[in-house]
Design a protein around this motif. Structure first.
Motif, PDB file in Angstrom:
ATOM      1  N   THR A  27       0.843  -1.191   0.000  1.00 26.94           N
ATOM      2  CA  THR A  27       0.000   0.000   0.000  1.00 26.94           C
ATOM      3  C   THR A  27       0.880   1.244   0.000  1.00 26.94           C
ATOM      4  N   VAL A  28       0.459   2.240  -0.717  1.00 24.73           N
ATOM      5  CA  VAL A  28       1.187   3.490  -0.831  1.00 24.73           C
ATOM      6  C   VAL A  28       0.218   4.612  -0.509  1.00 24.73           C
ATOM      7  N   ALA A  29       0.677   5.553   0.315  1.00 24.64           N
ATOM      8  CA  ALA A  29      -0.169   6.690   0.670  1.00 24.64           C
ATOM      9  C   ALA A  29       0.562   7.975   0.299  1.00 24.64           C
ATOM     10  N   ASP A  30      -0.208   9.000   0.003  1.00 26.97           N
ATOM     11  CA  ASP A  30       0.375  10.294  -0.336  1.00 26.97           C
ATOM     12  C   ASP A  30       0.796  11.069   0.911  1.00 26.97           C
ATOM     13  N   GLU A  31       0.224  10.727   2.052  1.00 28.14           N
ATOM     14  CA  GLU A  31       0.512  11.450   3.282  1.00 28.14           C
ATOM     15  C   GLU A  31       1.586  10.722   4.077  1.00 28.14           C
ATOM     16  N   ILE A  32       2.453  11.489   4.713  1.00 26.96           N
ATOM     17  CA  ILE A  32       3.459  10.908   5.600  1.00 26.96           C
ATOM     18  C   ILE A  32       2.787  10.714   6.952  1.00 26.96           C
ATOM     19  N   GLN A  33       2.816   9.504   7.427  1.00 28.33           N
ATOM     20  CA  GLN A  33       2.192   9.220   8.708  1.00 28.33           C
ATOM     21  C   GLN A  33       3.280   9.068   9.757  1.00 28.33           C
ATOM     22  N   GLU A  34       3.256   9.977  10.731  1.00 35.54           N
ATOM     23  CA  GLU A  34       4.251   9.939  11.787  1.00 35.54           C
ATOM     24  C   GLU A  34       3.750   9.061  12.920  1.00 35.54           C
ATOM     25  N   ILE A  35       4.651   8.275  13.453  1.00 34.89           N
ATOM     26  CA  ILE A  35       4.309   7.434  14.589  1.00 34.89           C
ATOM     27  C   ILE A  35       4.415   8.287  15.836  1.00 34.89           C
ATOM     28  N   ALA A  36       3.363   8.302  16.612  1.00 35.49           N
ATOM     29  CA  ALA A  36       3.352   9.124  17.815  1.00 35.49           C
ATOM     30  C   ALA A  36       4.270   8.515  18.866  1.00 35.49           C
TER      31      ALA A  36
END
Length: 168
Positions: A27-36
């Protein structure tokens, strides 16, 4: 000939031929998801008799007894040099920093002096780095005050578990 056909069919069954496995897709997403990051641990230390809490504008706790001032702060982890500069007001290149490990924490300690209206003061600080946060203990006292043992006891009593313990 029949034996050969049966043999080929059996071989296909055993090797999995004809069995369609589902393809695995990434899966590829356009948004960078930061791990809290985890929340900082509650910081507790032994305090000398007569230490009184002071109001402090910035994050952290401040205690005073006699002419001594103790600060407990939790800062964002990462750059230990920036943390030491924030605590001491000095370029970390000018400090002698002792580095060691205790209970899975990387610890940094330093001492510095400063001159003010009231004479020469000594500053001491210890930073405990858990990989996410810097747990800082800093103390400023007059140069004539004999508080080295008290500061060592305060640093040794650092507890990040959040559990109440008896006096150390």
């Amino acid at each position: 000939m029949k034996k050969l056909v049966w043999l080929v069919v059996l071989m296909m069954c055993f090797t999995g031929c004809g069995n369609d496995a589902e393809p695995v897709f990434e899966t590829v997403a356009d948004e960078i998801q930061e791990i809290a990051a985890a929340d900082p641990a509650p910081m507790a230390v032994w305090l000398p008799e007569g230490a009184a809490a002071l109001t402090m504008a910035e994050a952290g706790e401040c205690y005073a007894w006699g002419e001594n001032e103790l600060r407990l702060q939790t800062l964002q982890g990462g750059d230990i040099r920036a943390t030491l500069q924030q605590l001491t007001g000095l370029d970390p290149e000018r400090l002698t920093v002792m580095e060691y490990e205790r209970d899975g924490l990387q610890l940094y300690q330093t001492v510095w002096s400063m001159t003010g209206e009231e004479g020469v003061s000594l500053g001491r600080c210890m930073v405990a780095d858990d990989g996410n946060y810097h747990y800082c203990i800093s103390m400023v006292s007059p140069e004539t005050a004999d508080v080295g043992e008290e500061f060592a006891r305060i640093c040794a009593s650092l507890d990040l578990t959040g559990e109440e313990k008896g006096e150390k």
